[in-house]
Design an enzyme around this catalytic site. Structure first.
Site, PDB file in Angstrom:
ATOM      1  N   CYS A  16       0.842  -1.198   0.000  1.00  0.00           N
ATOM      2  CA  CYS A  16       0.000   0.000   0.000  1.00  0.00           C
ATOM      3  C   CYS A  16       0.878   1.249   0.000  1.00  0.00           C
ATOM      4  O   CYS A  16       2.103   1.163   0.087  1.00  0.00           O
ATOM      5  CB  CYS A  16      -0.937   0.009   1.209  1.00  0.00           C
ATOM      6  N   CYS A  19       3.292   1.692   2.828  1.00  0.00           N
ATOM      7  CA  CYS A  19       4.522   0.886   2.699  1.00  0.00           C
ATOM      8  C   CYS A  19       5.557   1.669   1.904  1.00  0.00           C
ATOM      9  O   CYS A  19       6.739   1.732   2.278  1.00  0.00           O
ATOM     10  CB  CYS A  19       4.228  -0.431   1.982  1.00  0.00           C
ATOM     11  N   CYS A  82      48.771 -10.455 -11.088  1.00  0.00           N
ATOM     12  CA  CYS A  82      49.286 -10.083  -9.763  1.00  0.00           C
ATOM     13  C   CYS A  82      48.167  -9.484  -8.920  1.00  0.00           C
ATOM     14  O   CYS A  82      47.032  -9.337  -9.375  1.00  0.00           O
ATOM     15  CB  CYS A  82      50.438  -9.093  -9.887  1.00  0.00           C
ATOM     16  N   CYS A  85      46.168  -6.587 -10.212  1.00  0.00           N
ATOM     17  CA  CYS A  85      45.161  -6.928 -11.227  1.00  0.00           C
ATOM     18  C   CYS A  85      43.814  -7.220 -10.559  1.00  0.00           C
ATOM     19  O   CYS A  85      42.771  -6.774 -11.038  1.00  0.00           O
ATOM     20  CB  CYS A  85      45.603  -8.153 -12.026  1.00  0.00           C
ATOM     21  N   ASP A 486      26.058 -27.809  22.775  1.00  0.00           N
ATOM     22  CA  ASP A 486      24.736 -28.324  23.098  1.00  0.00           C
ATOM     23  C   ASP A 486      24.939 -29.777  23.524  1.00  0.00           C
ATOM     24  O   ASP A 486      25.946 -30.396  23.158  1.00  0.00           O
ATOM     25  CB  ASP A 486      23.839 -28.225  21.869  1.00  0.00           C
ATOM     26  N   ASP A 687      23.260 -28.641  16.736  1.00  0.00           N
ATOM     27  CA  ASP A 687      22.771 -29.442  15.610  1.00  0.00           C
ATOM     28  C   ASP A 687      22.388 -28.586  14.413  1.00  0.00           C
ATOM     29  O   ASP A 687      22.020 -29.117  13.373  1.00  0.00           O
ATOM     30  CB  ASP A 687      21.589 -30.318  16.028  1.00  0.00           C
ATOM     31  N   ASP A 691      19.516 -24.998  17.512  1.00  0.00           N
ATOM     32  CA  ASP A 691      20.533 -24.123  18.090  1.00  0.00           C
ATOM     33  C   ASP A 691      20.921 -22.979  17.158  1.00  0.00           C
ATOM     34  O   ASP A 691      21.934 -22.314  17.394  1.00  0.00           O
ATOM     35  CB  ASP A 691      21.789 -24.944  18.419  1.00  0.00           C
TER      36      ASP A 691
END
Length: 800
Positions: A16, A19, A82, A85, A486, A687, A691
């Protein structure tokens, strides 16, 4: 009046006018924005701001709750020689409208460009071309390794021809110590040196001219200027020398310098190719064809022709062409190249298989679950490529140095020429010393020092199942002083097993057999633990009759004429059985450990307890070794768990973990990690799913498991198998890789800091300068390649 360039941003999520107003205000709040207008209909924002403010503009839009679509483009860059570059190509790409960031890697000869959505790749290629180089989009699905091999072969032929032509020129100098006087006529020297200078050395002139047109300096300019000066001086000496006298020529110096530089480039290319061996090995795992089963008919089709849900037959010894789920058959899969797991993994109906793994002894029918870029193998390849293409923060120092390096060297060479002339030396001596300065000062080693070490380190880590997301994670990981773990699924298996069993007046094996018979058919995790124990003991179980689940309490049934119950303390109280004295103390101790208790009760006229079972999560293999290895390296260990205090403390005591944080909610794990960061550099190990906030909050997140998308995004390092010993291994390869980066940068700077003054003071002739320059690049790459011999500490105990 000066106006800032205009940037057009596509915006998604606006619904809208309010926004659009919110986005407009957010953009105008960014520093150096002159004006911003947002069009809701076209979903575009037009902003007047410097190009370097683009990342800040994107961040402002995201903070306002909207999104700017972005994309990444990988370009193969040709013609770079190099570090200066890479800086020039980066600047050329970064100045293009819509480019958020550009990173160029000299070792891989690639550019990784992040742009806003809709930026034309052709414009990026044109920008590279205008900077004096050539570029083409990278096809990740069909890498052209043969083209790289052809380029390497062409380099070898040019090198051999250069050495063949240069050898007769330098032969008199080599034979002189042995008393052999060999004189090569001036005309012969001219005929031998000219093709080396202008045909085999044409690449230096072309690259030097391209750099000059774009207003920058590079290594090729130094080589072209230096060798041309030596060649021109020789022609001048030849012209002014009276007939019948031997002119003092330096054609051999120019020819040998070019030959030595070509030798260095060839050896460098060969070594760089070895650093990408991990990527090539992973790409080679992808089969081109698959055996599809459709309507009972087997069809050999291209993998690209498969669809999700297709059924694929995989014969013994073949590689799995797709990620899938086993429908029929039993076999083993060798996943060593993907996960680093040394032992083949059993596969049965319902198990997942990974594209690129090798099927063992059985014929399997699998259902396709992932194709192409969505397979685990493709994600691993992308992750390793991104890590190898990324720049470590330490590389920023090199980039700043390389921007001013060539102009400074040209100035030093000019001063060398002027000062030697001013001191009364002849033009010949002054010019040769200036040439030596130009030749020794090649910045190739500076450009290769960091990327070659990162490529070798991340490549060998991937081979052992350690995926390092980017160079920044690698650089941080080398300094980790605290590791937070964990518990469930990280240090423990995550599935309950029988931790203790004590019987009362009956044999413990008999008690286990009764419990196993009672639990037959149950899907409860504790029932599975009992049945697993019976299976491991190879017990034959009698049938259970009249089995019934007792909600929230346990299970009951008839086994061999006995009515039995197995359940918790509430069930014990309801049964009317009293707790035997010999089990009461054990129950109290096991509950203090955080164990889950179940009583086996015989229900007759006088109910009695037959046995007490204590269930708990078991430690993973390697957990002891992992914590012990961290302790040997003086790295602190912490356990952060949502489990109760007793369970967490029991695990910590068994493993020797320094500190325990128990009964922690997932949202609070990130807070505890933040508190730990005050005491040092923190790695969080989890895991990768539950986490994720804690992984993101840590200085470096280490996700254990199967390489899921969430794990790869939330963590800086992903471990492809759940072996805790990979945690200290990951920190070790990070430490070793960072050490190689520092060693390489030290030697790269030392070559120039020592070599340039020696050349300027006339203590280094041009040929030795050329040899030293070639050696500097080769030594830096070779030092990085030593990382390929690394193996995790624990792998020496494994056998493949």
């Amino acid at each position: 009046m000066h106006t800032s360039p205009t940037v057009d941003l596509p915006i998604t999520g606006m619904t809208c006018a309010s926004c659009a107003g919110r986005v407009e205000r957010a953009l105008r709040g960014v520093s150096q924005v002159n004006n911003a207008t947002v069009n809701l209909a076209s979903e575009q924002a037009r902003v007047e701001a410097p190009a370097e403010q683009l990342p800040a503009l994107l961040a402002a839009v995201e903070k306002a709750g909207y999104h700017v679509p972005t994309q990444t483009v990988d370009l193969a860059i040709h013609g770079m020689t190099c570090a200066s570059c890479t800086g020039r190509v980066e600047r050329a790409l970064s100045q293009q409208p819509g480019v958020i960031a550009a990173s160029v890697n000299l070792a891989t000869e690639r550019a990784h460009v992040q742009t806003i959505g809709g930026v034309d790749t052709k414009a990026l290629v044109a920008a590279v071309t205008s900077a004096g180089y050539s570029a083409s989009p990278v096809d990740d699905q069909k890498p052209d390794h043969y083209a790289a091999d052809r380029r390497l072969q062409a380099e070898r032929w040019r090198l051999m021809l250069a050495l063949l032509l240069a050898t007769p020129l330098v032969l008199p100098m080599l034979l002189m110590p042995f008393g052999i006087q060999l004189v090569v006529p001036a005309w012969a020297q001219f005929l031998l040196a000219t093709p080396v200078q202008f045909v085999l050395g044409a690449r230096f002139y072309r690259a030097a001219w391209s750099a000059l047109r774009s207003g920058a300096g590079n290594m090729d300019q130094l080589v072209a200027l230096g060798t041309s000066a030596g060649y021109g001086l020789s022609l001048y000496q030849w012209m002014i020398t009276p007939a019948g006298h031997a002119p003092h020529l330096y054609l051999e110096a120019s020819a040998v310098i070019i030959a030595l530089i070509l030798l260095g480039k060839y050896l460098e290319s060969r070594a760089k190719r070895q650093t990408t061996s991990a990527i090539r090995a992973l790409q080679a795992l992808r089969p081109d064809e698959a055996l599809r089963l459709q309507g009972g008919v087997e069809q050999r089709v291209a993998v690209s022709a498969l669809s999700l849900g297709d059924q694929v037959l995989v014969k013994p010894g073949e590689r799995f062409p797709v990620d899938g789920k086993v429908l029929e058959g039993d076999s083993h899969a060798d996943e060593a190249m993907i996960s680093g797991e040394s032992l083949p993994q059993a596969k049965a109906p319902g198990d997942a298989v990974t594209a690129g793994a090798i099927n063992g002894e059985g014929r399997l029918l699998i259902e396709t679950t992932a194709l192409g870029a969505e397979t685990v193998l493709s994600r691993i390849i992308r992750l390793v490529e991104d890590a190898q293409a990324a720049k470590a923060p330490i590389q920023k120092l090199v980039d700043r140095v390389s921007q001013v390096f060539v102009p400074v060297v040209l100035l030093i060479a000019l001063l060398t020429l002027i000062i030697w002339l001013g001191l009364g030396a002849g033009l010949e001596v002054a010019l040769l010393n200036a040439v030596a300065v130009l030749v020794i000062a090649c910045p190739c080693a500076l450009g290769l020092a960091t990327p070659t070490a990162i490529m070798a380190g991340t490549g060998v880590a991937a081979k052992h199942g350690i995926l390092i997301k980017d160079a920044e994670a690698l650089e941080i990981a080398h300094g980790v002083t605290v590791v937070a773990f964990d518990k469930t699924g990280t240090l423990t298996s995550g599935t309950p097993q029988i931790a203790h069993l004590q019987s009362a007046n009956i044999d413990t094996d008999y008690a286990l057999r009764l419990a196993g018979a009672l639990q037959q058919g149950s899907e409860h995790p504790l029932a599975k633990a009992v049945l697993q124990a019976c299976h491991e003991a190879d017990m034959t179980l009698v049938p259970v009759t009249d089995s019934r689940a007792l909600a929230g309490r346990g299970i009951a049934g008839q086994v061999g004429g006995q009515w039995l119950q197995l359940g918790n303390r509430r069930l014990l109280g309801e049964s009317g059985a009293s707790e035997p004295a010999e089990l009461a103390a054990a129950a109290q101790a096991w509950e203090a450990e955080g164990r889950t208790l179940s009583w086996l009760i015989e229900c007759d006229d006088q109910p009695r307890v037959l046995a007490l079972f204590a269930f708990g999560d078991t430690l993973k293999d390697g957990a002891h070794e992992a914590i012990a290895e961290l302790g040997r390296r003086h790295i602190g260990s912490h356990l952060i768990s949502g489990d109760n205090q007793g369970s967490a403390q029991a695990v910590a005591r068994q493993l020797g973990i320094d500190s325990v944080h128990a009964q922690v909610l997932p949202a609070d794990k990130a807070r505890i990690v933040g508190e730990l960061k005050a005491s040092g550099v923190v790695a969080m190990v989890g895991d990768g799913i539950n986490d994720a906030p804690a992984l993101a909050a840590a200085d470096v997140g280490i996700a254990m498991g199967g390489g899921t998308d969430v794990a790869m995004q939330a963590a800086g390092i992903t471990l492809m198998r759940g072996d805790p010993r990979l945690v200290p291994a990951a920190l070790d390869i990070a430490r070793r890789t960072y050490a190689k980066i520092r060693q390489n940068l030290f030697w790269a700077f030392v070559y120039n800091l020592v070599g340039i003054p020696l050349a300027a003071f006339g203590l280094l002739n041009p040929m030795l300068a050329g040899a030293a320059m070639a050696l500097s690049s080769v030594s830096v790459v070779s030092n990085a390649l030593l990382l390929k011999t690394w193996r995790p500490h624990h792998s020496s105990e494994e056998t493949r």
